[in-house]
Design a protein around this motif. Structure first.
Motif, PDB file in Angstrom:
ATOM      1  N   VAL A  84       0.869  -1.179   0.000  1.00 61.21           N
ATOM      2  CA  VAL A  84       0.000   0.000   0.000  1.00 61.21           C
ATOM      3  C   VAL A  84       0.910   1.233   0.000  1.00 61.21           C
ATOM      4  CG1 VAL A  84      -1.735   1.294   1.286  1.00 61.21           C
ATOM      5  CG2 VAL A  84      -1.791  -1.207   1.305  1.00 61.21           C
ATOM      6  N   ASP A  85       0.648   2.143  -0.890  1.00 64.43           N
ATOM      7  CA  ASP A  85       1.373   3.418  -0.891  1.00 64.43           C
ATOM      8  C   ASP A  85       0.351   4.521  -0.637  1.00 64.43           C
ATOM      9  OD1 ASP A  85       2.611   5.830  -1.524  1.00 64.43           O
ATOM     10  OD2 ASP A  85       3.918   4.879  -3.029  1.00 64.43           O
ATOM     11  N   THR A  86       0.352   5.017   0.595  1.00 60.11           N
ATOM     12  CA  THR A  86      -0.694   5.981   0.965  1.00 60.11           C
ATOM     13  C   THR A  86      -0.390   7.378   0.422  1.00 60.11           C
ATOM     14  OG1 THR A  86       0.371   6.358   3.104  1.00 60.11           O
ATOM     15  CG2 THR A  86      -1.407   4.728   3.035  1.00 60.11           C
ATOM     16  N   ASP A  87       0.856   7.631   0.005  1.00 64.12           N
ATOM     17  CA  ASP A  87       1.148   8.917  -0.644  1.00 64.12           C
ATOM     18  C   ASP A  87       0.633   8.904  -2.076  1.00 64.12           C
ATOM     19  OD1 ASP A  87       2.389   9.978   1.578  1.00 64.12           O
ATOM     20  OD2 ASP A  87       4.330   9.083   1.048  1.00 64.12           O
ATOM     21  N   ALA A  88       1.005   7.843  -2.800  1.00 59.52           N
ATOM     22  CA  ALA A  88       0.561   7.741  -4.192  1.00 59.52           C
ATOM     23  C   ALA A  88      -0.908   7.322  -4.285  1.00 59.52           C
ATOM     24  CB  ALA A  88       1.420   6.718  -4.938  1.00 59.52           C
ATOM     25  N   GLU A  89      -1.448   6.841  -3.166  1.00 59.41           N
ATOM     26  CA  GLU A  89      -2.830   6.321  -3.139  1.00 59.41           C
ATOM     27  C   GLU A  89      -3.011   5.200  -4.160  1.00 59.41           C
ATOM     28  OE1 GLU A  89      -5.616   9.622  -3.111  1.00 59.41           O
ATOM     29  OE2 GLU A  89      -5.080  10.030  -1.028  1.00 59.41           O
ATOM     30  N   THR A  90      -2.145   4.208  -4.000  1.00 54.82           N
ATOM     31  CA  THR A  90      -2.231   3.008  -4.842  1.00 54.82           C
ATOM     32  C   THR A  90      -2.007   1.775  -3.966  1.00 54.82           C
ATOM     33  OG1 THR A  90       0.157   3.007  -5.286  1.00 54.82           O
ATOM     34  CG2 THR A  90      -1.254   4.134  -6.902  1.00 54.82           C
ATOM     35  N   VAL A  91      -2.511   0.655  -4.436  1.00 53.35           N
ATOM     36  CA  VAL A  91      -2.143  -0.637  -3.835  1.00 53.35           C
ATOM     37  C   VAL A  91      -1.448  -1.459  -4.923  1.00 53.35           C
ATOM     38  CG1 VAL A  91      -3.994  -0.683  -2.138  1.00 53.35           C
ATOM     39  CG2 VAL A  91      -4.376  -1.695  -4.390  1.00 53.35           C
ATOM     40  N   THR A  92      -0.529  -2.325  -4.476  1.00 52.38           N
ATOM     41  CA  THR A  92       0.157  -3.219  -5.394  1.00 52.38           C
ATOM     42  C   THR A  92      -0.471  -4.610  -5.263  1.00 52.38           C
ATOM     43  OG1 THR A  92       2.178  -1.964  -5.087  1.00 52.38           O
ATOM     44  CG2 THR A  92       2.400  -4.155  -6.076  1.00 52.38           C
ATOM     45  N   VAL A  93      -0.834  -5.155  -6.415  1.00 56.10           N
ATOM     46  CA  VAL A  93      -1.609  -6.397  -6.423  1.00 56.10           C
ATOM     47  C   VAL A  93      -0.844  -7.478  -7.170  1.00 56.10           C
ATOM     48  CG1 VAL A  93      -3.837  -7.421  -7.044  1.00 56.10           C
ATOM     49  CG2 VAL A  93      -3.691  -4.969  -6.543  1.00 56.10           C
ATOM     50  N   LEU A 107      -9.767   3.657   0.426  1.00 56.90           N
ATOM     51  CA  LEU A 107      -9.245   2.297   0.594  1.00 56.90           C
ATOM     52  C   LEU A 107      -9.796   1.697   1.886  1.00 56.90           C
ATOM     53  CD1 LEU A 107      -7.171   0.043  -0.237  1.00 56.90           C
ATOM     54  CD2 LEU A 107      -5.525   1.218   1.265  1.00 56.90           C
ATOM     55  N   LEU A 108     -10.336   0.501   1.795  1.00 54.80           N
ATOM     56  CA  LEU A 108     -10.750  -0.221   3.015  1.00 54.80           C
ATOM     57  C   LEU A 108      -9.843  -1.433   3.197  1.00 54.80           C
ATOM     58  CD1 LEU A 108     -12.538  -1.047   5.413  1.00 54.80           C
ATOM     59  CD2 LEU A 108     -14.119  -2.083   3.774  1.00 54.80           C
ATOM     60  N   VAL A 109      -9.205  -1.490   4.360  1.00 58.22           N
ATOM     61  CA  VAL A 109      -8.390  -2.654   4.716  1.00 58.22           C
ATOM     62  C   VAL A 109      -9.266  -3.592   5.544  1.00 58.22           C
ATOM     63  CG1 VAL A 109      -6.318  -3.443   5.908  1.00 58.22           C
ATOM     64  CG2 VAL A 109      -6.318  -1.244   4.686  1.00 58.22           C
ATOM     65  N   ALA A 110      -9.587  -4.733   4.946  1.00 61.76           N
ATOM     66  CA  ALA A 110     -10.458  -5.709   5.616  1.00 61.76           C
ATOM     67  C   ALA A 110      -9.807  -7.078   5.446  1.00 61.76           C
ATOM     68  CB  ALA A 110     -11.854  -5.667   5.005  1.00 61.76           C
ATOM     69  N   THR A 111      -8.606  -7.145   5.998  1.00 68.81           N
ATOM     70  CA  THR A 111      -7.745  -8.303   5.750  1.00 68.81           C
ATOM     71  C   THR A 111      -7.949  -9.434   6.748  1.00 68.81           C
ATOM     72  OG1 THR A 111      -6.087  -6.998   6.931  1.00 68.81           O
ATOM     73  CG2 THR A 111      -5.903  -7.104   4.534  1.00 68.81           C
ATOM     74  N   THR A 295      -8.878   5.347   9.561  1.00 69.81           N
ATOM     75  CA  THR A 295      -7.579   5.174  10.201  1.00 69.81           C
ATOM     76  C   THR A 295      -6.905   6.541  10.326  1.00 69.81           C
ATOM     77  OG1 THR A 295      -6.316   4.939   8.158  1.00 69.81           O
ATOM     78  CG2 THR A 295      -7.381   2.951   9.008  1.00 69.81           C
ATOM     79  N   SER A 296      -5.645   6.520  10.734  1.00 69.04           N
ATOM     80  CA  SER A 296      -4.901   7.773  10.913  1.00 69.04           C
ATOM     81  C   SER A 296      -4.539   8.418   9.575  1.00 69.04           C
ATOM     82  CB  SER A 296      -3.620   7.498  11.709  1.00 69.04           C
ATOM     83  OG  SER A 296      -2.851   6.494  11.057  1.00 69.04           O
ATOM     84  N   VAL A 297      -4.755   7.715   8.473  1.00 65.60           N
ATOM     85  CA  VAL A 297      -4.431   8.266   7.155  1.00 65.60           C
ATOM     86  C   VAL A 297      -5.715   8.575   6.389  1.00 65.60           C
ATOM     87  CG1 VAL A 297      -3.360   7.764   4.916  1.00 65.60           C
ATOM     88  CG2 VAL A 297      -2.212   7.078   7.037  1.00 65.60           C
ATOM     89  N   ASP A 298      -5.777   9.791   5.869  1.00 72.05           N
ATOM     90  CA  ASP A 298      -6.961  10.218   5.106  1.00 72.05           C
ATOM     91  C   ASP A 298      -7.331   9.241   4.002  1.00 72.05           C
ATOM     92  OD1 ASP A 298      -7.910  12.438   6.271  1.00 72.05           O
ATOM     93  OD2 ASP A 298      -7.470  13.793   4.586  1.00 72.05           O
ATOM     94  N   GLY A 299      -8.590   8.899   3.918  1.00 72.04           N
ATOM     95  CA  GLY A 299      -9.058   8.056   2.827  1.00 72.04           C
ATOM     96  C   GLY A 299      -8.791   6.576   3.030  1.00 72.04           C
ATOM     97  N   VAL A 300      -8.188   6.204   4.171  1.00 70.00           N
ATOM     98  CA  VAL A 300      -7.934   4.787   4.450  1.00 70.00           C
ATOM     99  C   VAL A 300      -8.783   4.345   5.639  1.00 70.00           C
ATOM    100  CG1 VAL A 300      -6.230   3.012   5.015  1.00 70.00           C
ATOM    101  CG2 VAL A 300      -5.580   4.976   3.578  1.00 70.00           C
ATOM    102  N   TYR A 301      -9.580   3.327   5.422  1.00 70.18           N
ATOM    103  CA  TYR A 301     -10.474   2.772   6.437  1.00 70.18           C
ATOM    104  C   TYR A 301     -10.014   1.366   6.810  1.00 70.18           C
ATOM    105  CZ  TYR A 301     -13.655   6.470   4.849  1.00 70.18           C
ATOM    106  OH  TYR A 301     -14.225   7.665   4.527  1.00 70.18           O
ATOM    107  N   ALA A 302     -10.466   0.898   7.966  1.00 65.60           N
ATOM    108  CA  ALA A 302     -10.214  -0.505   8.316  1.00 65.60           C
ATOM    109  C   ALA A 302     -11.452  -1.039   9.033  1.00 65.60           C
ATOM    110  CB  ALA A 302      -8.988  -0.656   9.196  1.00 65.60           C
ATOM    111  N   ALA A 303     -11.741  -2.315   8.816  1.00 63.43           N
ATOM    112  CA  ALA A 303     -12.933  -2.923   9.439  1.00 63.43           C
ATOM    113  C   ALA A 303     -12.747  -4.430   9.532  1.00 63.43           C
ATOM    114  CB  ALA A 303     -14.180  -2.608   8.610  1.00 63.43           C
ATOM    115  N   GLY A 304     -13.517  -5.019  10.426  1.00 60.90           N
ATOM    116  CA  GLY A 304     -13.496  -6.467  10.578  1.00 60.90           C
ATOM    117  C   GLY A 304     -12.416  -6.929  11.540  1.00 60.90           C
TER     118      GLY A 304
END
Lengths: 472, 472
Positions: A84-93, A107-111, A295-304
């Motif tokens: 996850v690159d929270t500056d570039a706002e991308t994920v690597t898949v 982005l939702l992190v629901a890992t 989360t502490s970073v704008d636009g990034v959520y977490a759940a579950g």
């Protein structure tokens, strides 16, 4: 065109969020990356699949990939998000050896979480299992089947056919060990006994189901023994020994020969993905979030199961990885990302579990120690009361523990155990606790009374009455 | 020495008050006058005695006269209070033809209610019964027994042996009528069908169990038909016809031949005793009381089926004659009279009833009409949801109606019906309603989830979710 809402993880939280987002914002794009083949399955149902009460593994799916597509969700299975690159706002898949970057708007992190086996050497042997995931469930059920009998349907594309075949071909166990006496341990003991297996449960501490408090633990222990389970309490397992598979559980005072071991000693949140990001974790090690799952970073959520939540009693951030919490938080975040701010809701630590014929429930702060640690001056009582009018057949003694704060009289938590409609009664306490009721207010609730369902004074009211006597 | 605490009526409210008073104030005197022989019996259990699930009538006693004496209560059975002088602070008592005045310090009127039969000529025939009281229950059960078979134990001193013998000697019925489709009617239909009798239920309005709302009523009606009950809805009974006993139910459109009729068309508070006193009645005709059960006259209290109570939703005085209300109010008044002021508590109108295999519950204001009348702007939804995870066996579709106020979002009431743990779930709504929760708060409650007991989203949460959609 704006970047899509990207969800990492295709289970309860992830797909609840994606579904709600797609419904609220039909023009928006939502992409879900799931590293495995299974999506949206009922983890809590896996013991009943092993037991045989649920026939097909696929019965446990609550949303198929086709359903997800119908809802407008771009669901990509076997796609693992590895960065996850929270500056570039991308994920690597990663997918089938390829790697690509996916930009995200939100982005939702629901890992989720993973089963812990760390302190127990030998947990990686054949015939040693955890119960986290559908592949585990399939493997355990295959291992119980008589050699050559095909209990697990491998036609379904999701199933790891090779793993299933490996265990289908083996001779079934006669003696099994369950390492860990929590939810999974108790439910799996029931599953193994249903197959007529000699069943040993090993628990490091003095009690099964520790979060449920002593009164529940003691009734559950007695009941498991009645059901033919050998309990090894205060027993730390040091190794799963064997050569071809598991042959014995080694503990401080000896060894117990077994042919299969199920390790259920806990789970841990999957947060490695965030380790190189500025997303902050909480004290529990799960992702810290605010009232809206941010989360502490704008636009990034977490759940579950990978995220914390606020506790209704303490107001503190806590980690209680359970099904409703995941579904509810996911759904709320889907709505928030769609533009309509919605709180994820507090957790009350409500949990229920079936232990053979016993129904157990707990909520809030049950133990006086936990309440003291949270800054309260706790008073606690445990009572027994009938589940129905005494003259009406079919009732059972119901044991209720109720804990309150001495100064304020506020209800802090409680537990319940019994055979007859006991577990669902914890909802009364969950509602009372989330409404900040005092014991006196709880005692005066106008609860249901009819001989087949409840005595005049419901067991919860009896506990409130007795606790109030202690508070006065 | 001060005058005693005098209680009129030896059932739930009266004996709860006397017991609590005696415990709190061991040096004080308490006298209970009961006009009949039975005391402290479980009225709600009588249908199950007739059905045969409860073997002995005495199983329904919750406190024997001996127990009462052990608690320090001066219990006088077959003592009828025939007058109250609130100026002189005395009651006039009749016993075996004698009459005396008893001074009181405080007075509790706990005279209960009586079954109404008024509009139906023929209700006084042989083989026509009401179900209010132990003697009625004994008579009905005796009437069902084959001629000469002694189903009712007349050795117990309380039993009206002559009445029982009269019905024991008669031929049993083959066809029975239940006039009135409320709690008693539905429970008695179950009892009669358990004896294999042709059973007709007559209900003046379009619905059985009207306070439970349309959704419950419809499922109950379908279920009763499945169980072989003939329903006559929208049918006003004009007469119970016959010569020696009941021979037919006559209604607007015809007559149905039956051999026994059970009239359960309602009850009315017993307040005649107060007609010459300044004690004020409420609009319902029951005694008006304040938050502590005090009437308009100093030192005079009322509780149980003869008294009103404050409704948790409307805040208005209302008459909801049910078991917990009586016990709770009695107990609170006992404590208050002993010197420790204790509120009797609000009523939420919580009620549950078993209709064969269906469990029904209701609380608060279910009908939109009732909510409008109380000054709210009601919105209501009815949903169906599983009682367990879909893949787990044994669940049943659970129907929930939820009503809220549009402006405030406050939960006003609800109902529930289903086969699997449905009734007890009404306690969640009762607690929510007494805590003034909004629908959004209800939706976010952390309720129990485990496949054998509840789906991830409990039916109550599903209803809240759908209703919230209507409110937004």
């Amino acid at each position: 065109m704006s970047d899509p809402f990207v969800v990492v993880g295709g289970d309860a939280a992830g797909l609840s969020a994606a579904s709600k987002f797609a419904r609220e914002n039909p023009d928006g794009d939502v992409v879900v990356f799931e590293k495995g083949r299974w999506v949206s399955y009922a983890y809590c149902g896996t013991p009943y699949y092993v037991k045989g009460e649920v026939e097909h593994l696929t019965d446990l799916l609550s949303l198929s990939p086709e359903d997800a597509a119908d809802r407008g969700i771009d669901l990509r299975r076997e796609h693992e998000v590895v960065g996850v690159d929270t500056d570039a706002e991308t994920v690597t898949v990663e997918h089938e050896g390829d790697r690509f970057d996916q930009p995200y708007g939100d982005l939702l992190v629901a890992t989720g979480a993973h089963a812990v086996t760390d302190p127990i050497p030998g947990s990686d042997r054949e015939m040693a299992f955890t119960m986290h995931g559908m592949d585990s469930a399939a493997a355990v059920r295959a291992a119980l089947s008589p050699a050559g009998e095909q209990w697990v349907d491998t036609d379904v594309e999701y199933v790891d056919a090779e793993l299933v075949q490996q265990y289908t071909d083996r001779d079934p166990p006669e003696r099994v060990a369950v390492v860990g006496g929590g939810y999974v341990g108790v439910e799996m003991a029931e599953a193994f006994r249903a197959h007529g297996l000699e069943t040993h449960v090993f628990q490091r501490s003095a009690h099964l189901l520790p979060p449920f408090g002593d009164a529940v633990c003691e009734r559950v222990a007695d009941h498991l023994r009645e059901q033919g389970v050998s309990l090894h309490l205060n027993t730390a397992v040091s190794e799963l020994a064997g050569s071809d598979g598991v042959e014995a559980v080694v503990h401080d005072d000896g060894r117990v020969p077994v042919d299969l071991a199920l390790v259920g000693i806990g789970i841990a949140p999957n947060t490695r993905l965030l380790s190189d990001t500025p997303v902050e974790l909480g004290e529990s090690g799960a992702v810290a979030v605010d009232d809206y799952g941010r989360t502490s970073v704008d636009g990034v959520y977490a759940a579950g199961d990978c995220a914390e939540a606020r506790h209704a009693v303490t107001g503190e951030s806590t980690w209680v990885p359970l099904g409703l919490t995941a579904n509810r938080a996911g759904r709320a975040i889907g709505q928030t990302v769609a533009g309509d701010l919605e709180p994820v809701g507090d957790v009350a630590g409500t949990a229920v579990v079936k232990a053979f014929e016993l129904e157990c429930g707990r909520v809030g702060l049950v133990h006086e120690d936990a309440a003291s640690d949270a800054g309260f001056d706790p008073v606690s009582v445990t009572i027994d009361a009938g589940s129905r009018s005494g003259y009406y057949p079919g009732g059972d003694e119901t044991t209720v523990t109720l804990t309150a704060d001495r100064d304020s009289g506020r209800v802090l938590g409680g537990s319940i155990v019994g055979r007859d409609r006991a577990a669902i009664r914890i909802d009364t306490l969950a509602t009372a606790l989330e409404s900040d009721l005092t014991v006196a207010e709880l005692e005066r609730l106008d609860l249901a009374y009819a001989p087949p369902f409840s005595p005049v004074w419901d067991p919860v009211l009896v506990a409130a009455k007795v606790l109030r006597g202690e508070l006065d």
